[in-house]
Design a protein around this motif. Structure first.
Motif, short mmCIF file in Angstrom:
data_model
loop_
_atom_site.label_atom_id
_atom_site.label_comp_id
_atom_site.label_asym_id
_atom_site.label_seq_id
_atom_site.Cartn_x
_atom_site.Cartn_y
_atom_site.Cartn_z
N SER A 209 -10.43 14.15 34.14
CA SER A 209 -11.73 14.77 34.47
C SER A 209 -12.05 15.95 33.56
O SER A 209 -13.19 16.12 33.13
N ASN A 210 -11.06 16.77 33.22
CA ASN A 210 -11.33 17.99 32.43
C ASN A 210 -11.79 17.66 31.02
O ASN A 210 -12.35 18.51 30.34
N GLU A 211 -11.54 16.44 30.55
CA GLU A 211 -11.86 16.11 29.15
C GLU A 211 -13.08 15.21 29.01
O GLU A 211 -13.53 14.93 27.90
N LEU A 212 -13.62 14.72 30.15
CA LEU A 212 -14.76 13.79 30.07
C LEU A 212 -16.01 14.50 29.58
O LEU A 212 -16.26 15.65 29.95
N ARG A 213 -16.79 13.82 28.74
CA ARG A 213 -18.05 14.39 28.24
C ARG A 213 -19.15 13.38 28.48
O ARG A 213 -19.04 12.23 28.03
N ASN A 214 -20.21 13.76 29.16
CA ASN A 214 -21.39 12.91 29.32
C ASN A 214 -21.05 11.47 29.66
O ASN A 214 -21.40 10.56 28.91
N ILE A 215 -20.36 11.28 30.75
CA ILE A 215 -19.96 9.91 31.12
C ILE A 215 -21.18 9.06 31.47
O ILE A 215 -21.13 7.83 31.44
N GLY A 216 -22.32 9.68 31.75
CA GLY A 216 -23.57 8.94 31.88
C GLY A 216 -23.91 8.53 33.29
O GLY A 216 -24.71 7.62 33.49
N GLY A 217 -23.30 9.17 34.28
CA GLY A 217 -23.70 8.88 35.66
C GLY A 217 -22.64 8.14 36.43
O GLY A 217 -21.74 7.54 35.85
N PHE A 218 -22.79 8.17 37.74
CA PHE A 218 -21.73 7.67 38.62
C PHE A 218 -22.06 6.32 39.22
O PHE A 218 -21.36 5.84 40.09
N HIS A 219 -23.14 5.67 38.76
CA HIS A 219 -23.48 4.39 39.37
C HIS A 219 -22.53 3.29 38.89
O HIS A 219 -21.93 3.38 37.82
N GLU A 220 -22.42 2.27 39.74
CA GLU A 220 -21.40 1.24 39.53
C GLU A 220 -21.51 0.58 38.16
O GLU A 220 -20.51 0.33 37.49
N GLN A 221 -22.76 0.33 37.73
CA GLN A 221 -22.95 -0.37 36.45
C GLN A 221 -22.41 0.45 35.28
O GLN A 221 -21.77 -0.07 34.36
N ASN A 222 -22.64 1.75 35.34
CA ASN A 222 -22.15 2.63 34.27
C ASN A 222 -20.62 2.68 34.28
O ASN A 222 -19.97 2.61 33.23
N LEU A 223 -20.04 2.80 35.46
CA LEU A 223 -18.58 2.95 35.55
C LEU A 223 -17.87 1.65 35.17
O LEU A 223 -16.84 1.69 34.47
N THR A 224 -18.43 0.52 35.58
CA THR A 224 -17.79 -0.75 35.17
C THR A 224 -17.95 -0.94 33.65
O THR A 224 -17.05 -1.48 33.00
N ALA A 225 -19.06 -0.46 33.09
CA ALA A 225 -19.25 -0.57 31.63
C ALA A 225 -18.21 0.28 30.89
O ALA A 225 -17.71 -0.12 29.83
N LYS A 226 -17.86 1.44 31.43
CA LYS A 226 -16.82 2.29 30.81
C LYS A 226 -15.47 1.56 30.82
O LYS A 226 -14.72 1.61 29.84
N ILE A 227 -15.18 0.91 31.94
CA ILE A 227 -13.91 0.18 32.03
C ILE A 227 -13.92 -0.99 31.04
O ILE A 227 -12.94 -1.22 30.32
N ALA A 228 -15.04 -1.72 31.00
CA ALA A 228 -15.14 -2.86 30.08
C ALA A 228 -14.99 -2.40 28.63
O ALA A 228 -14.33 -3.07 27.82
N LYS A 229 -15.56 -1.24 28.30
CA LYS A 229 -15.44 -0.71 26.93
C LYS A 229 -13.96 -0.44 26.60
O LYS A 229 -13.47 -0.78 25.51
N ALA A 230 -13.25 0.17 27.55
CA ALA A 230 -11.83 0.46 27.33
C ALA A 230 -11.04 -0.84 27.14
O ALA A 230 -10.15 -0.92 26.29
N LEU A 231 -11.41 -1.88 27.89
CA LEU A 231 -10.72 -3.17 27.75
C LEU A 231 -10.99 -3.76 26.36
O LEU A 231 -10.09 -4.32 25.73
N ASP A 232 -12.22 -3.62 25.88
CA ASP A 232 -12.53 -4.11 24.53
C ASP A 232 -11.72 -3.35 23.48
O ASP A 232 -11.20 -3.95 22.53
N VAL A 233 -11.61 -2.04 23.64
CA VAL A 233 -10.83 -1.23 22.70
C VAL A 233 -9.36 -1.67 22.70
O VAL A 233 -8.68 -1.59 21.67
N SER A 234 -8.89 -2.16 23.84
CA SER A 234 -7.47 -2.52 23.96
C SER A 234 -7.13 -3.90 23.41
O SER A 234 -5.96 -4.28 23.39
N LYS A 235 -8.16 -4.62 22.94
CA LYS A 235 -7.91 -5.99 22.45
C LYS A 235 -6.90 -5.97 21.31
O LYS A 235 -7.01 -5.15 20.39
N GLY A 236 -5.93 -6.86 21.35
CA GLY A 236 -4.97 -6.99 20.25
C GLY A 236 -3.85 -5.97 20.28
O GLY A 236 -2.99 -5.98 19.40
N MET A 237 -3.82 -5.08 21.26
CA MET A 237 -2.74 -4.10 21.31
C MET A 237 -1.43 -4.78 21.67
O MET A 237 -1.41 -5.71 22.47
#
Ligand SMILES: C[S@@+](CC[C@H](N)C(=O)[O-])C[C@H]1O[C@@H](n2cnc3c(N)ncnc32)[C@H](O)[C@@H]1O
Length: 198
Positions: free
Chosen positions: A69-97
Motif C-alpha cells: 500500500s505505501n508504494e502504490l501510485r494512482n491505482i485508478g480506483g477501487f472498482h472491481e473492473q479496475n482491480l481485476t485489470a491490475k491483476i490481469a496486467k501482473a499475470l501478463d508481465v509474469s508470462k514466461g517466467m
C-alpha cells in the motif's frame, strides 16, 4: 505492518482465463474484493499493508502478486473492473517466467513465481502467521503480534497437508464468529479489530 495472503486455489494464472472466471466457477472476483478490502479505506489507501494473492490454477508455477500500500501510485480506483485489470496486467508481465523469479509490474505491484508454501516460509521470518479458520481461537481473545500476517483461502479450503507445515511455522488459528464469511469480509473484521486496539 499487516500482511494478508489469499491462497486462490481456483484462480487461473492465464490473464484471459482469470478475467473469464469472474462470476464463474473460479470466482476470480474474490481476488478483487480481497484487494479492495485490504488496501482501501474511504478516500484513501491504508498505510503499512501488504497483500499477497497466490493464484494456483496453473500448468507451470503459482503466481504470487504482491501489492504494497505505501508504494502504490494512482491505482485508478477501487472498482472491481479496475482491480481485476491490475491483476490481469501482473499475470501478463509474469508470462514466461521460470521458477522463483520476480518482476515489478508498476509502483507497489510485483509478481513472483513462488508457491504458497515457499511464501509463508519467507513471511514466517518476519511475521507471526494467523490462519483464519472456523475452529480457531475467538479473535477477541487473541493478543496480536506487531507484525501480523493473516492467511485465507478462496472458496476451496486449505489442503490438509498444508496444516502440518503451517503448524511447524508456529501458525495460530483465529475464528471470527459463527458465520462462514467471504475472505474479504474476514479482512474487514481483522482490520477493524486491529484498528480498535491501536
Ligand atoms: C468462504 S471462506 C472459504 C470457504 C471454504 N469452503 C472453507 O470451507 O474453508 C474464505 C476464507 O474465510 C475464512 N473464514 C470464513 N469465515 C470465517 C470465520 N467465521 N472465522 C474464521 N475464518 C473464516 C475461511 O477459513 C477461508 O480462509
Amino acid at each position: 505492518m499487516r500482511a494478508f495472503v489469499l491462497r486462490a486455489r481456483a484462480a487461473p494464472v492465464d490473464s484471459k482465463l482469470f478475467l473469464a472466471g469472474i462470476g464463474q466457477e473460479a470466482h476470480t472476483e474474490i481476488l478483487a474484493h480481497v484487494l479492495m478490502n485490504t488496501i482501501f479505506v474511504a478516500q484513501s489507501y491504508r498505510d503499512d499493508v501488504v497483500v499477497y494473492l497466490v493464484l494456483e490454477s496453473t500448468n507451470d508455477f503459482s503466481r504470487t502478486i504482491c501489492f504494497t500500500s505505501n508504494e502504490l501510485r494512482n491505482i485508478g480506483g477501487f472498482h472491481e473492473q479496475n482491480l481485476t485489470a491490475k491483476i490481469a496486467k501482473a499475470l501478463d508481465v509474469s508470462k514466461g517466467m521460470s521458477k522463483e523469479q520476480s518482476r515489478d509490474v508498476e509502483p507497489g505491484i510485483n509478481v513472483r513465481t513462488v508457491s504458497f508454501e515457499k511464501l509463508v516460509q519467507e513471511l514466517a521470518e518476519d511475521y507471526q502467521l494467523y490462519m483464519l479458520e472456523k475452529k480457531g481461537t475467538p479473535v477477541r481473545e487473541v493478543e496480536f503480534a506487531h507484525n501480523a500476517c493473516f492467511l485465507l483461502t478462496d472458496h476451496i479450503p486449505m489442503p490438509k497437508k498444508s496444516f502440518n507445515s503451517l503448524k511447524r511455522l508456529g501458525t495460530q488459528h483465529i475464528n471470527l464468529g459463527p458465520k462462514m464469511l467471504f475472505a474479504s469480509q474476514c479482512i474487514v473484521l481483522i482490520h477493524n479489530e486491529l484498528d480498535m486496539r491501536q
